[in-house]
Design an enzyme around this catalytic site. Sequence first.
Site, mmCIF file in Angstrom:
data_model
loop_
_atom_site.group_PDB
_atom_site.id
_atom_site.type_symbol
_atom_site.label_atom_id
_atom_site.label_comp_id
_atom_site.label_asym_id
_atom_site.label_seq_id
_atom_site.Cartn_x
_atom_site.Cartn_y
_atom_site.Cartn_z
ATOM 1 N N HIS A 134 111.740 -120.328 66.064
ATOM 2 C CA HIS A 134 111.091 -120.448 64.789
ATOM 3 C C HIS A 134 111.787 -121.223 63.790
ATOM 4 C CE1 HIS A 134 113.681 -117.205 63.866
ATOM 5 N NE2 HIS A 134 113.441 -117.495 62.817
ATOM 6 N N ASP A 136 112.337 -120.971 59.826
ATOM 7 C CA ASP A 136 111.982 -120.201 58.617
ATOM 8 C C ASP A 136 110.993 -120.624 57.535
ATOM 9 O OD1 ASP A 136 113.788 -118.177 59.573
ATOM 10 O OD2 ASP A 136 115.620 -119.089 58.514
ATOM 11 N N HIS A 284 115.584 -121.951 65.191
ATOM 12 C CA HIS A 284 116.611 -121.139 65.732
ATOM 13 C C HIS A 284 116.064 -119.614 66.325
ATOM 14 C CE1 HIS A 284 115.755 -120.067 61.538
ATOM 15 N NE2 HIS A 284 116.152 -118.699 62.062
ATOM 16 N N ARG A 299 122.217 -113.432 54.183
ATOM 17 C CA ARG A 299 121.271 -114.768 54.517
ATOM 18 C C ARG A 299 120.872 -115.323 53.029
ATOM 19 N NH1 ARG A 299 116.071 -115.924 54.436
ATOM 20 N NH2 ARG A 299 115.431 -117.497 55.634
#
Length: 308
Positions: A134, A136, A284, A299
């Site tokens: 996917h 983000d 990723h 993150r």
Amino acid sequence: MITDVVADPKPVLDKPLMHYGRRELNRTAPGTDPTTSTLFGVQPVTPHFGAVLTGLDLTRPITDDLAEELRQALLEWKVIFFRDQHGVTADHHQALSAVWGPTEPNPFFPKTGDAGISRLAKDAKAAGNKNIWHSDHSFMANPSLGAVLRAVEVPEAGGDTMWADMAAAYDNLPDDLKARIEDLTAVHDWEASWGALMSDEQKSAFRADWPRVEHPVVVRHPRSGRKTLYVNEPFTRFIKGLSEAENRELLDILVLQARIPEFQIRFHWEPGSLVVWDNIATQHYAVNDYFPRRRVMERIAIAGVPLS
């Protein structure tokens, strides 16, 4: 309001999409020469994609010259890795992400007490669920430009992350397929993924703030101008103007490009590891092979711009 046929991208794996022999694998866009870094060492993960940067202490102030070299390194390698950064705090984490821009919160992620930082903790009670290729925030009008992910606690084995170079994925499409998708637009949405466990009431509340959005199937990277394939399995719902059968056939081909090994790299997290990736140029996959062991990451997403 966006209305059209919906073709959930659930690819059929028996399609003859793989081929033997040479791939076209370029570190930079055609006609663009690679640069030489003077403030840190560069250890390529593959000749064209991903690099470990050495000789840096991210607890020290980031000068303007260093920031520029870091930006250039990410533009060329698409994913940059740092190891043994054991003294990095939330302030250092935020200072590094600021090299590329302001933060962009994910509305579905838990937050820590530090602005813009999401803590992703997995253990025996909460299994990892990011094990799908996917990009983000593609469900946003301005998808994230990138992310800075820091290892807080990692299992002794397992828990790797993989990335796929979607510029290489585009470069290796047949010319007739490139021509076919050049001017197509896809609809992206969060409901089939993040909304899967929500009640109808919860989905309605999120829908008010996060409507479906449209992005080109082929985007030009906002900083390099390089053409990049921009469809992904969980968030790309359908391509506008195509029948359901055409959507199924075309999305099967396009979403599977991320699964070709020559376009991929894999990173094993260790204490003190930190990674920055270009979210427009890559997809990723967080490998979920460590359950029920504990894995904690923090993150920061870097705010994006409209894609064209």
